[in-house]
Structures are given as C-alpha cells and as structure tokens.
Design an enzyme around this catalytic site. Structure first.
Site, mmCIF file in Angstrom:
data_model
loop_
_atom_site.group_PDB
_atom_site.id
_atom_site.type_symbol
_atom_site.label_atom_id
_atom_site.label_comp_id
_atom_site.label_asym_id
_atom_site.label_seq_id
_atom_site.Cartn_x
_atom_site.Cartn_y
_atom_site.Cartn_z
ATOM 1 C CG ASP A 226 -2.160 1.036 1.065
ATOM 2 O OD1 ASP A 226 -2.162 1.720 0.249
ATOM 3 O OD2 ASP A 226 -3.187 0.604 1.714
ATOM 4 C CD1 TRP A 227 1.043 6.013 -3.558
ATOM 5 C CD2 TRP A 227 0.593 3.558 -3.752
ATOM 6 N NE1 TRP A 227 1.101 5.477 -4.781
ATOM 7 C CE2 TRP A 227 0.896 4.054 -4.763
ATOM 8 C CE3 TRP A 227 0.003 2.126 -3.703
ATOM 9 C CZ2 TRP A 227 0.730 3.409 -6.290
ATOM 10 C CZ3 TRP A 227 0.113 1.328 -4.839
ATOM 11 C CH2 TRP A 227 0.393 2.093 -5.997
#
Length: 781
Positions: free
Chosen positions: A229-230
C-alpha cells in the site's frame, strides 16, 4: 525465469531501483535496457487518475471517469455477471488512459460496522466477498491490464492502520479473513495484489512470511506481483524476503540503497532479488504490450451501465401495504438534502471525478408523478434548524406520500477514519419523528455505504436503501420508485438492532498497539444467527414488488437443484442462497454458512430449475491441530433460502470426513461454545491464539523512535504536543472552509510512522533530521 537474459545485464543498483516506484504513481524505467515505466492508479469503483499533482488521500482533482457504485453497493446485487461487466468497463477506461494496474477491488471483511472504509468492501462474508471480487478482477483484466485486490490482509480498521497489530487466531484468519482472498486469487487470477499497512500477529503484513510465503505463494500458488500500500513499507529487505516485489510510491532511492547493502552483506541473496525482478518485469512487459492498442470509451454507454449497476443493487427493506411503487395520481412531497445533492461515493483514495452526475430531484420531476414540492428539511452535516423543519412539515401536509431522503454525510465514511457510532445525525432522526406526527405515509430513501441504526423503522411505511449509487444512482432510484424496474438487491451484511449487539463491539477499534479479535470466527451473521440475537435486517434480506415460490429440492452428489416460480404480477429477479448447517458439530462453529448463490430472472408465472454446485471443502473448518482444513463426519442440513432467516427448502445429508482431532476442549473454550463473545477472558483468548499478545497500549514513558507514529506526539509535552495539535488545527481549518472529506483524510498524517516522512519526502526530510526532532521531543519528558 522468463527474463533471465535481461536480468543478467542489470547491475544490482538497477535491480534494486525496480523494486521501488519511479514517482508517486509509476514504476521505475531503465532506458538503457528498454524497460519501460508503468502506471498504477486508484480504483476500485472507477478510475482515479490524477491530472496534476499526485497525492494518496484525494486532495487533488482527478480526470473525469465513470463513477460506478462502490463495492458495498455492488455486493448487494449478488450478480457476478453484472460485477464482471462493471470491472470490464472500469478496466477499459484505465486502458484508455494507459494505466497498467487498477488498484482494486477492496475485499477486506467487514468485521465491524464502524470501519470507515466499509463502503469500499463487499461483505461480512468471505464466500460472497471472494466470488464478487473474482468476477470484478476477471472484468478488469479482460482488457489486458491488471486488477489489484486489496488489502492483504486483516485491514479491519482505519484507526492507526499503519502500525496497529491485528491479533487474530489462526482459524479465524483462515476461515474469515483470508478465504475471500483465496477465491479472488485462485478464481480471479490477479496479476497484482496489494499488502496492507497493518501488522498481523506481530509482523507487518508486507513482511509476514506466513501470509506471503506459506499461504499466498505456497498454498494458493499465486503467480503475480505484490505491491505495498502507498507508504506501507516498514523494512524493505524483510518485505522482499517475504515475497513482495514492488514498494510504492518512490522513496527517492532511500530504500534502493537498503537492498543493495543487503545483497552486498549477504543478508539478501541476489537470486531472491532476481526472482522478484523477474515477476515485476513480467507485469511491466505484459501490460505495456496491451496498452499499445488504441481503446475508445463511450462515456454515455458507461453511464448507462452505472445506472444499471445501481438499479440491480438497491435494496427494498420495507414496503408496508405495497406503498411502493408510487402511483401517478398521488401527490408526492420530496424532502431531504440528499434528494438534490446525492451521496454517491465514499471519500479518500477512491474519490472519483464523475463524467456526469444525476440527482433524484431532477429525475423525479422528469416523470409523470405529481410532485408538489421540495424542502431541504435539515442541515446536511448536523445541527438543528427549526426553519428548515417547519417548511418540511408544511410541505408534507400537502402530499399523499412523503419521500424522505436521509443518509450519512460525506464526512461519515472515509479512508483514514473510523465512524464513532451507527447513527444518523440527530437532526435527521428528529425530522422523521416530527413528520410521523403529521403524516402516515412516509417513505424513507437511505444513502450510505455502511450499516446504520434505524429507530424509525416501525414509524414509516417503506424503506428503500440505495447505499452509494455512483453517478447514475438517482436515475436508478427513480426507476425503482415509479416501478419501471423491480428492486432485487439483498443485503451483503447484517443490520443489528443496535451497535452494542455487534460481536466485535467490545474490542473495536484496537486501542493503540493492538486490535484483539476476541470474537474469533463470530463475525456478522456467523454470530447473530448462531446466538439467535434479534437483528433489524438479516444477511441476504431484500424485498421485491413480486413474490417467489421455492419447491422440488434435490441433492445430486456435489450439486443441489430446485425450482423457483414468480407467483406475482411483475417481472423480477430473485437471489436464492445456499447455506450449510452442521447438525451435531463437536467443534464450535457458526449455525450455518453461505456456500452458494444464484440470481434468477423470472417473468410473471415463469418457473425455472436452478442448480448450485458445491464441493467437499464447503463442509470444512480450519483445524489448527493439523494445520489444514478438516471435515467432521456427520449430518449436515443443506438449506436454500431467500435470506439467512428465510430458509425455504432443506435436506439432510450424511458426510464422511477425516475426523481429525478436535483442537478445542469444550470446558477450556466454554465462552466460544456458549456464545458469550462479549466477555472473553484473557486466559481463554491467549489459549485460542497460542501465545500471549503484547500490551494493547503504548508505553507512554518510553522515548519515541523512528518507527513510532506521529499520533504518539500527543503524549509528549512541549514540541511534541505542539506538532500534534498543529495537525489537528489544519484539520479544523479544512472543515471550516468546506473541505470536510479532505479534513477527515488528513488523519492519514497522524497515523503515519515517522519513518514514512523521510520516504514520502524522498529524503528531503532525512532520517537524521527526524531523529534530531525526536531527540528534542524526548527531552521534554
């Protein structure tokens, strides 16, 4: 390896550079070797491709794209063909914009109704979640690009999501939280999968060798790429060792150096690095080749598809005296802010800029209905207004039917922040109550992507739940209200009477360091149906303007068949659900579990024979004693119903299982056998886990370190608290100027560990600078 010759030509530094993004949305290119960059961008219910400056929390505008209904809405359709077609349309728009990876669908289990991101997830049930997700993946990837199911795994809350340790027993992990991902991976065959921010039983999901190597790559034979995930990377080398290929976004080379140093020191084998590079290159070359083809999108056609998706997902919850559909000779009053300003999607990284947007008021006034007027009725974001209420009550007295639009506002459901309760705003509830005093024909139209309490359920004639309808939701609603389309949606989650009835309520959200899943397997209907707790609306429930009759059930090996007849006067669709109920289990289990479903279209008086297939796995539970799925021998009831509470047909079968040892002593696990879920003692839970979890609270006396969160500054006097409250002040300012969704998403900053400041700033704020800051913070305590 497919790209062995190319990888031989690469330096260690080049290999390492591919393992992290080139910028916020793109992978790294290596021009000298002809390795292109590819784009990954947000979904999951439409394309969110930012045209200007990039960010993760929806602050900057995106290019227009079709906003389809979010996952919470689509799941209510129980229509796999529909969902696949929606995925196909979204994937086509992504391909048109040269996007290689669309970040979706989201399929985390709805453990608790207060999770701020539930609107992005399908269901409380892993079978339904997994089947719907697999269909959307197939649709997206039919365009040659990649879907990216997320967030793997146990991302059950937004509160402190980047550091929280989700403490869950192995059986619940397998049966509830991972089973949907298994269906998504094995049937949908995604090319990319996203790991979650959180820890699972002490290890960050992205570094969790049990989740990644043992299960995803081992048992499920996953052949694709895993992306963080970012900002979801904790230790880059551990992530690679566990099976991750790509860290996003770019860290400006910071973590590249960590990989290079690990290879040179022998901590990371270059052969392991090469395997990760090979998988990523496969994705890059495959999707790049696909995107060479020119693709055109018919925006109007996609808008019509968005309308149809919403139409088939709307749920009719109550229809006393068949007050719906509306009749042309009735005077209709339209009341409620949501009638003119629709709630059609959630907030955060999935925020779509729609190509067009329908609203209910406009669509209703285009019909032949006799609309006598509109009143706002209440302030959208709360707060009493006697003037708005007075005008609404005056209008209501002029009508035969009151269409009352209620719902959750934009700040109620968002990435980065959990809800505080299951209630509508008090001013909306007051308006319902006052309208009930002057009018007996109130029809409530609900908007919102999460479960809500409905104290007005007995005081209104009908309730139509649109969930979040996407850009065409208002047209879909109009079609249902006037009867040109028969509602067929059914709930993909249970609606409790009150929040206190929810099995995870005593344990949700996690406090600071951990989130303990003491309820184990008893999520949603698995608890309510087993414990016989009364609910407002059961899982799988939804009404129609017609009626259906079930008959002639037969079991033939691994399939079950029966007939459905439309005995009403209107064409309609029925969702038949298949449940399996163990009749004398020795292991504590849910009373019954969903194992199949089918949506059937029927003309008036039409009869169809329906078949649902199943397999031996449908009878299994995960046995921690032997670390594999087991089947208890004995009698099982095969049930067909219109909802979990509406069983119409059943037959008993005898199943021969493996009869592995029962891992649960009935006396030691008395609370789970007796369904005393709200009072699980420490000793029992620790025995269930097989270990003693860490303290759920942070140690407020310890010095803050690089991997602690910005949120923890709250507990450090001086510069620490000054910084924390500065972020809170920014949030308040954003709310003041009307940026409510963005303000809520700003919690993303508070949830961030200090390590991510260096990485998100690509080294402009260095680790040394952060450590100096922390040194000053720690001096004040």
């Amino acid at each position: 390896m497919k790209n062995k010759d190319l990888i031989r030509q690469m330096t260690i530094e080049e290999k390492a550079s591919l393992m992290s993004g080139g910028n916020f949305w793109n992978t790294q290119a290596i021009e000298r070797l002809g390795i292109p960059s590819i784009m990954l961008t947000d979904g999951p219910h439409g394309l969110r491709k930012q045209g200007g400056k990039a960010d993760h929390i929806g602050m900057n505008q995106s290019i227009p794209a079709t906003c389809f209904p979010p996952a919470a809405t689509l799941a209510n359709s129980w229509d796999l063909e529909l969902v696949e077609d929606v995925g196909r349309s979204i994937g086509k728009e992504a391909a048109t914009e040269k996007v290689s990876v669309l970040l979706g669908p989201g399929l985390n289990i709805k453990r608790n109704p207060l999770c701020g991101r539930n609107f992005e997830y399908f269901s409380e049930d892993p079978f339904l979640s997994g089947k719907v997700a697999a269909s959307m993946i197939k649709g997206i990837q039919s365009n040659g690009i990649s879907a990216c199911p997320k967030h793997y795994a146990v991302n059950s809350q937004e509160h402190l999501r980047m550091t929280i340790d989700e403490v869950v027993d192995e059986r619940a992990l397998r049966e509830v939280y991972l089973e949907g991902f298994r269906y998504a991976v094995e049937e949908g065959k995604p090319k990319v999968l996203m790991s979650s921010y959180n820890k699972v039983n002490g290890e960050y999901a992205n570094e969790n060798t049990h989740l990644m190597n043992d299960i995803l790559y081992g048992e499920w034979k996953y052949e694709g790429v895993v992306v963080t995930d970012w900002g979801g990377n904790h230790d880059r080398v551990k992530g690679l060792l566990a099976g991750n290929q790509l860290e996003m976004p770019s860290t400006g080379g910071i973590t590249d150096k960590e990989i290079v140093d690990a290879v040179k020191s022998g901590e990371l084998s270059e052969a392991v690095l090469d395997e990760r590079v090979d998988r990523l290159l496969g994705l890059v070359f495959e999707t790049t080749e696909t995107l060479k083809k020119e693709v055109e999108v018919d925006c109007e056609d996609h808008h019509l598809k968005a309308i149809d998706a919403a139409r088939r997902s709307i749920v009719l919850l109550k229809n006393e005296n068949q007050i719906l559909p509306l009749k042309e000779n009735q005077n209709i009053a339209v009341i409620g802010d949501f009638a003119k300003i629709p709630r059609y999607q959630g907030a955060g990284s999935s925020l779509i800029e729609p190509t067009k947007l329908d609203n209910a008021w406009d669509k209703l006034t285009e019909t032949s209905l006799k609309i006598v007027g509109y009143e706002q009725g209440y302030k959208r974001f709360g707060g009493r207004s006697n003037n708005l209420m007075k005008k609404a009550l005056t209008l209501a007295k002029q009508a035969d039917i009151v269409l009352l639009f209620l719902g959750l506002d934009e700040g109620s459901e968002t990435e980065g922040l959990d809800r505080t309760d299951m209630k509508l705003k008090e001013n909306q509830l007051t308006l319902v109550n006052e309208l009930g005093k002057v009018h007996e024909n109130v029809v409530v139209v609900l908007s919102g992507g999460s479960v809500i309490e409905m104290p007005f359920v007995d005081d209104v004639k009908a309730i139509l739940h649109t969930y979040l309808g996407g850009q065409g939701g208002a047209t879909a609603l109009k079609d249902i209200l006037i009867g040109s389309f028969n509602p067929s949606g059914k709930l993909a989650e249970t609606y409790p009477m009150k929040y206190e009835d929810v099995p995870s309520a005593p344990y949700y959200p996690g406090l600071e360091a951990t989130s303990e899943h003491r309820e184990s397997i008893y999520i949603g209907y698995r608890y309510f149906d087993t414990a016989k707790v009364p609910v407002l609306f059961p899982f799988g429930f939804g009404l129609s303007y017609t009626q259906f009759e079930y008959s002639e059930m037969m079991v033939n090996g691994t399939s079950i068949s029966f007939t459905i007849k439309n005995v009403g006067e209107m064409v309609g669709e029925e969702i038949a659900q298949f449940y399996i109920k163990p009749l004398s289990p020795k292991v504590f289990r849910a009373n019954k579990e969903l194992k199949g479903f089918v949506k059937v279209h029927l003309e008036p008086n039409e009869v169809k024979q329906v078949t649902i297939d199943f397999n031996h796995q449908a009878f299994a539970y995960f046995n921690i004693e032997v670390n594999q799925w087991s089947v208890e021998s004995g009698e099982y009831e095969l049930q067909i119903g219109s909802s979990i509470d509406g069983i119409r047909l059943s037959k008993t079968v005898v199943i021969q299982g493996d009869d592995a040892d029962n891992p649960y002593d009935q006396e030691l696990f008395k609370h789970y056998y007796d369904l005393d879920i709200s009072n699980i003692p420490d000793k029992t839970f620790h025995l269930l886990l097989g270990y003693k979890p860490p303290n759920p609270y942070w140690d407020r006396t310890k010095k803050l370190e690089y991997h602690d969160t910005i949120f923890q500054l709250k507990y450090k006097k001086g510069i620490g608290q000054f910084t924390y409250f500065s972020v809170i002040l920014i949030q308040s300012f954003l709310r003041l100027i009307g940026k409510r969704s963005t303000a809520h998403n700003f919690t993303f900053v508070l949830n961030m560990p200090f390590r991510q400041i260096e990485r998100f700033s690509q080294g402009k704020i260095s680790r040394k600078m952060i450590e100096r800051f922390l040194k000053v913070v720690n001096l004040g305590n």
